[in-house]
Design a protein around this motif. Structure first.
Motif, PDB file in Angstrom:
ATOM      1  N   VAL A 387      -8.632  -1.218 -11.447  1.00 57.45           N
ATOM      2  CA  VAL A 387      -8.304  -2.639 -11.475  1.00 57.45           C
ATOM      3  C   VAL A 387      -8.220  -3.192 -10.059  1.00 57.45           C
ATOM      4  O   VAL A 387      -8.740  -4.269  -9.761  1.00 57.45           O
ATOM      5  N   LEU A 388      -7.580  -2.448  -9.168  1.00 53.60           N
ATOM      6  CA  LEU A 388      -7.429  -2.923  -7.794  1.00 53.60           C
ATOM      7  C   LEU A 388      -8.772  -3.005  -7.087  1.00 53.60           C
ATOM      8  O   LEU A 388      -8.988  -3.874  -6.239  1.00 53.60           O
ATOM      9  N   MET A 389      -9.692  -2.104  -7.436  1.00 57.67           N
ATOM     10  CA  MET A 389     -11.028  -2.162  -6.852  1.00 57.67           C
ATOM     11  C   MET A 389     -11.699  -3.491  -7.125  1.00 57.67           C
ATOM     12  O   MET A 389     -12.451  -4.007  -6.302  1.00 57.67           O
ATOM     13  N   MET A 390     -11.438  -4.031  -8.316  1.00 58.90           N
ATOM     14  CA  MET A 390     -12.048  -5.294  -8.699  1.00 58.90           C
ATOM     15  C   MET A 390     -11.717  -6.388  -7.685  1.00 58.90           C
ATOM     16  O   MET A 390     -12.556  -7.212  -7.333  1.00 58.90           O
ATOM     17  N   PHE A 391     -10.479  -6.368  -7.186  1.00 57.43           N
ATOM     18  CA  PHE A 391     -10.052  -7.389  -6.241  1.00 57.43           C
ATOM     19  C   PHE A 391     -10.426  -7.018  -4.811  1.00 57.43           C
ATOM     20  O   PHE A 391     -10.791  -7.884  -4.019  1.00 57.43           O
ATOM     21  N   GLU A 392     -10.331  -5.735  -4.479  1.00 54.05           N
ATOM     22  CA  GLU A 392     -10.689  -5.312  -3.128  1.00 54.05           C
ATOM     23  C   GLU A 392     -12.156  -5.583  -2.821  1.00 54.05           C
ATOM     24  O   GLU A 392     -12.529  -5.817  -1.678  1.00 54.05           O
ATOM     25  N   SER A 393     -13.002  -5.565  -3.851  1.00 53.28           N
ATOM     26  CA  SER A 393     -14.441  -5.773  -3.630  1.00 53.28           C
ATOM     27  C   SER A 393     -14.738  -7.155  -3.072  1.00 53.28           C
ATOM     28  O   SER A 393     -15.806  -7.391  -2.522  1.00 53.28           O
ATOM     29  N   THR A 394     -13.807  -8.101  -3.222  1.00 58.28           N
ATOM     30  CA  THR A 394     -14.026  -9.452  -2.692  1.00 58.28           C
ATOM     31  C   THR A 394     -13.818  -9.502  -1.187  1.00 58.28           C
ATOM     32  O   THR A 394     -14.205 -10.467  -0.540  1.00 58.28           O
ATOM     33  N   GLY A 395     -13.160  -8.487  -0.633  1.00 58.02           N
ATOM     34  CA  GLY A 395     -12.902  -8.465   0.795  1.00 58.02           C
ATOM     35  C   GLY A 395     -11.786  -9.383   1.241  1.00 58.02           C
ATOM     36  O   GLY A 395     -11.570  -9.563   2.444  1.00 58.02           O
ATOM     37  N   THR A 396     -11.044  -9.961   0.311  1.00 58.96           N
ATOM     38  CA  THR A 396      -9.996 -10.920   0.665  1.00 58.96           C
ATOM     39  C   THR A 396      -8.591 -10.369   0.501  1.00 58.96           C
ATOM     40  O   THR A 396      -7.627 -11.012   0.928  1.00 58.96           O
ATOM     41  N   ILE A 397      -8.468  -9.199  -0.123  1.00 54.48           N
ATOM     42  CA  ILE A 397      -7.137  -8.659  -0.395  1.00 54.48           C
ATOM     43  C   ILE A 397      -7.205  -7.141  -0.451  1.00 54.48           C
ATOM     44  O   ILE A 397      -8.256  -6.572  -0.794  1.00 54.48           O
ATOM     45  N   HIS A 398      -6.078  -6.496  -0.111  1.00 58.98           N
ATOM     46  CA  HIS A 398      -6.066  -5.038  -0.044  1.00 58.98           C
ATOM     47  C   HIS A 398      -4.759  -4.495  -0.623  1.00 58.98           C
ATOM     48  O   HIS A 398      -3.743  -5.200  -0.666  1.00 58.98           O
ATOM     49  N   PHE A 399      -4.807  -3.235  -1.044  1.00 64.41           N
ATOM     50  CA  PHE A 399      -3.677  -2.632  -1.737  1.00 64.41           C
ATOM     51  C   PHE A 399      -3.405  -1.226  -1.204  1.00 64.41           C
ATOM     52  O   PHE A 399      -4.312  -0.515  -0.774  1.00 64.41           O
ATOM     53  N   LYS A 400      -2.145  -0.841  -1.280  1.00 68.01           N
ATOM     54  CA  LYS A 400      -1.731   0.522  -0.978  1.00 68.01           C
ATOM     55  C   LYS A 400      -0.787   0.981  -2.070  1.00 68.01           C
ATOM     56  O   LYS A 400       0.202   0.313  -2.366  1.00 68.01           O
ATOM     57  N   ILE A 401      -1.091   2.121  -2.681  1.00 66.67           N
ATOM     58  CA  ILE A 401      -0.306   2.627  -3.800  1.00 66.67           C
ATOM     59  C   ILE A 401       0.764   3.592  -3.295  1.00 66.67           C
ATOM     60  O   ILE A 401       0.464   4.549  -2.576  1.00 66.67           O
ATOM     61  N   ILE A 402       2.012   3.348  -3.662  1.00 62.85           N
ATOM     62  CA  ILE A 402       3.122   4.265  -3.403  1.00 62.85           C
ATOM     63  C   ILE A 402       3.511   4.867  -4.754  1.00 62.85           C
ATOM     64  O   ILE A 402       4.090   4.170  -5.594  1.00 62.85           O
ATOM     65  N   PRO A 403       3.180   6.125  -5.033  1.00 65.65           N
ATOM     66  CA  PRO A 403       3.323   6.676  -6.384  1.00 65.65           C
ATOM     67  C   PRO A 403       4.745   6.963  -6.825  1.00 65.65           C
ATOM     68  O   PRO A 403       4.986   7.158  -8.009  1.00 65.65           O
ATOM     69  N   GLY A 404       5.724   7.014  -5.888  1.00 65.95           N
ATOM     70  CA  GLY A 404       7.090   7.336  -6.288  1.00 65.95           C
ATOM     71  C   GLY A 404       7.280   8.823  -6.534  1.00 65.95           C
ATOM     72  O   GLY A 404       6.413   9.648  -6.242  1.00 65.95           O
ATOM     73  N   ASP A 405       8.437   9.161  -7.134  1.00 66.56           N
ATOM     74  CA  ASP A 405       8.723  10.571  -7.387  1.00 66.56           C
ATOM     75  C   ASP A 405       8.120  11.028  -8.714  1.00 66.56           C
ATOM     76  O   ASP A 405       7.394  10.274  -9.372  1.00 66.56           O
ATOM     77  N   ASN A 406       8.418  12.252  -9.122  1.00 68.57           N
ATOM     78  CA  ASN A 406       7.825  12.812 -10.341  1.00 68.57           C
ATOM     79  C   ASN A 406       8.205  12.037 -11.592  1.00 68.57           C
ATOM     80  O   ASN A 406       7.476  12.047 -12.588  1.00 68.57           O
ATOM     81  N   SER A 407       9.353  11.367 -11.567  1.00 67.95           N
ATOM     82  CA  SER A 407       9.788  10.582 -12.729  1.00 67.95           C
ATOM     83  C   SER A 407       9.195   9.185 -12.726  1.00 67.95           C
ATOM     84  O   SER A 407       9.378   8.426 -13.683  1.00 67.95           O
ATOM     85  N   GLY A 408       8.483   8.829 -11.665  1.00 68.16           N
ATOM     86  CA  GLY A 408       7.909   7.496 -11.562  1.00 68.16           C
ATOM     87  C   GLY A 408       8.797   6.509 -10.835  1.00 68.16           C
ATOM     88  O   GLY A 408       8.389   5.372 -10.580  1.00 68.16           O
ATOM     89  N   LYS A 409      10.010   6.918 -10.484  1.00 71.56           N
ATOM     90  CA  LYS A 409      10.915   6.024  -9.775  1.00 71.56           C
ATOM     91  C   LYS A 409      10.376   5.749  -8.367  1.00 71.56           C
ATOM     92  O   LYS A 409       9.899   6.641  -7.685  1.00 71.56           O
ATOM     93  N   GLY A 410      10.454   4.496  -7.964  1.00 70.65           N
ATOM     94  CA  GLY A 410       9.980   4.125  -6.638  1.00 70.65           C
ATOM     95  C   GLY A 410       8.505   3.788  -6.570  1.00 70.65           C
ATOM     96  O   GLY A 410       7.942   3.643  -5.478  1.00 70.65           O
ATOM     97  N   ARG A 411       7.845   3.644  -7.715  1.00 70.08           N
ATOM     98  CA  ARG A 411       6.419   3.286  -7.725  1.00 70.08           C
ATOM     99  C   ARG A 411       6.247   1.863  -7.193  1.00 70.08           C
ATOM    100  O   ARG A 411       6.845   0.925  -7.693  1.00 70.08           O
TER     101      ARG A 411
END
Length: 417
Positions: A387-411
């Motif tokens: 999904v994020l690739m769809m927006f990054e392909s425009t060259g106008t916006i960028h994303f960085k994923i922070i996955p959090g811990d094993n339980s998903g906390k902090g995503r």
């Protein structure tokens, strides 16, 4: 009735008998504004049938479609100004879907989950976020007992009032009326809560069906008594109401109400959105906005919708007409139920709120990201990187994923220009 040229080419595409020349012709026809509805249906069919092993369009074919759409837009601009967005505002949702598949044809190709590919470059990102679960929910019984439905086997779950609560093999919850327990039938309520990353559906005691989106809740009686059938929701829900002329069905959300006899409609009433929307697919509904504090009469707060119309309700409206009614593409309103994200001229913060409910993360913005609007369509069951690739392909916006811990906390997902 003779098939049109476009229908003939689509049929040959399905049967894999289309020639290279006809394939190019098909791409050109799909890019035309007058074929927007057919294009949307065609691309949805592709998404539904995608095996994940082969690309649907090659880079060359995608470039042909891209060029055709660009030429159409440029031609349209000569006679009527059209504002350009990273994914173009053009001919409604179908055109946005076309452009999505052009600039992002790689979405249809197999990739390693962690690899993000843009039109200009390839780069590595942090571990991906998986999509939500269609059968993730918590059922809260009248005695406040909680049943985690995604970890509960199919079968009889409980006797509530005079109803049997059953979970089907497909995960759906069904309430079956009948004198089963001898308990009083009045004032026995259950709640179904859908957390972030979940969806669920249930059948109420009267046979009405309800689908709930992520971060949503419904409170309902286990048996409908009296002269009306009434439920309360928060979040987003799609209803197919069983007809009963003697008992109108009412849905309460925030301070507003939808009243029907038997119909299909969608309600979007998330607390973090500045507006609410009721979209009618079939039948007729009456919508009343109880949040208006400036309406002069009750009529100012009430509208009757026809199929294909959407009522937008503004919170604490300071106008005498707190409900706006307009015709809409109903497929956009129920795209979530059908397994898609569909964006039409939306800013990134609105889009990220929707994504955050489904992928269960917190968006973090760095700098001014409010300037652009986007459109496009993609399956809800792809990883967040797709999904994020769809927006990054425009060259106008960028994303960085922070996955959090094993339980998903902090995503988190960090959004920058």
């Amino acid at each position: 009735m003779a098939m049109s040229r476009l229908d003939t080419l689509i049929e040959r595409f399905r049967n894999k008998t289309i020639s290279d020349e006809e394939h190019a012709e098909l791409l050109s026809l799909l890019s035309r504004e007058e074929h927007a509805r057919t294009a949307r249906k065609f691309f949805r069919e592709i998404m539904d049938s995608q095996s994940g092993t082969e690309p649907i369009f090659s880079a060359r074919e995608s470039q042909q479609l891209y060029t055709s759409i660009q030429q159409t837009i440029q031609s349209k601009e000569e006679t009527q100004p059209v504002r350009m967005f990273p994914i173009w505002k053009w001919a409604g949702v179908a055109a946005a879907a076309c452009v999505l598949f052009v600039t992002s044809y790689w979405l249809m190709q197999p990739r390693e989950p962690k690899a993000i590919t843009t039109v200009a470059e390839t780069k590595q990102v942090l571990p991906d976020l998986q999509p939500g679960n269609k059968n993730k929910a918590i059922l809260v019984l009248a005695d406040n007992k909680q049943i985690v439905l995604d970890s509960t086997n199919a079968g009889l779950l409980s006797l509530q009032g005079n109803s049997r609560v059953r979970k089907e093999e497909n995960g759906q919850i069904i309430y079956e009326s009948g004198d089963l327990s001898g308990k009083p039938v009045a004032h026995v309520y259950n709640e179904l809560y859908i957390p972030n990353g979940g969806e669920y559906s249930l059948v109420l005691a009267d046979g009405s069906k309800v689908w709930l989106n992520s971060a949503s809740r419904i409170k309902f009686p286990v048996t409908f008594t009296g002269n009306t059938r009434e439920v309360e929701i928060n979040g987003e829900a799609y209803f197919e109401i069983a007809k009963d002329k003697t008992k109108p069905f009412k849905v309460h959300f925030n301070s507003s109400t939808v009243e029907v006899l038997g119909t299909h409609f969608n309600i979007n009433s998330y607390d973090d959105e500045n507006r609410q929307a009721v979209t009618l697919l079939e039948g007729s509904v009456k919508v009343a906005n109880g949040e208006s504090v400036y309406a002069r009469t009750s009529e100012d707060k009430t509208v009757i919708l026809k199929p294909g119309e959407q009522a937008t309700l503004f919170r604490k409206s300071q106008t005498a007409h707190p409900i706006s009614v307009q015709p809409v593409d109903v497929e956009q309103a129920v795209a979530w139920k059908n397994g898609y994200f569909m964006f039409v001229d939306e800013d990134i913060k609105s889009i990220m709120r929707k994504l955050a409910r489904w992928y269960d993360f917190t968006p973090v913005y760095q700098g001014n990201v409010d300037e652009e609007q986007f459109g496009g369509m993609i399956s809800r069951f792809r990883n967040i990187s797709d999904v994020l690739m769809m927006f990054e392909s425009t060259g106008t916006i960028h994303f960085k994923i922070i996955p959090g811990d094993n339980s998903g906390k902090g995503r988190k997902i960090i959004i920058t220009k």
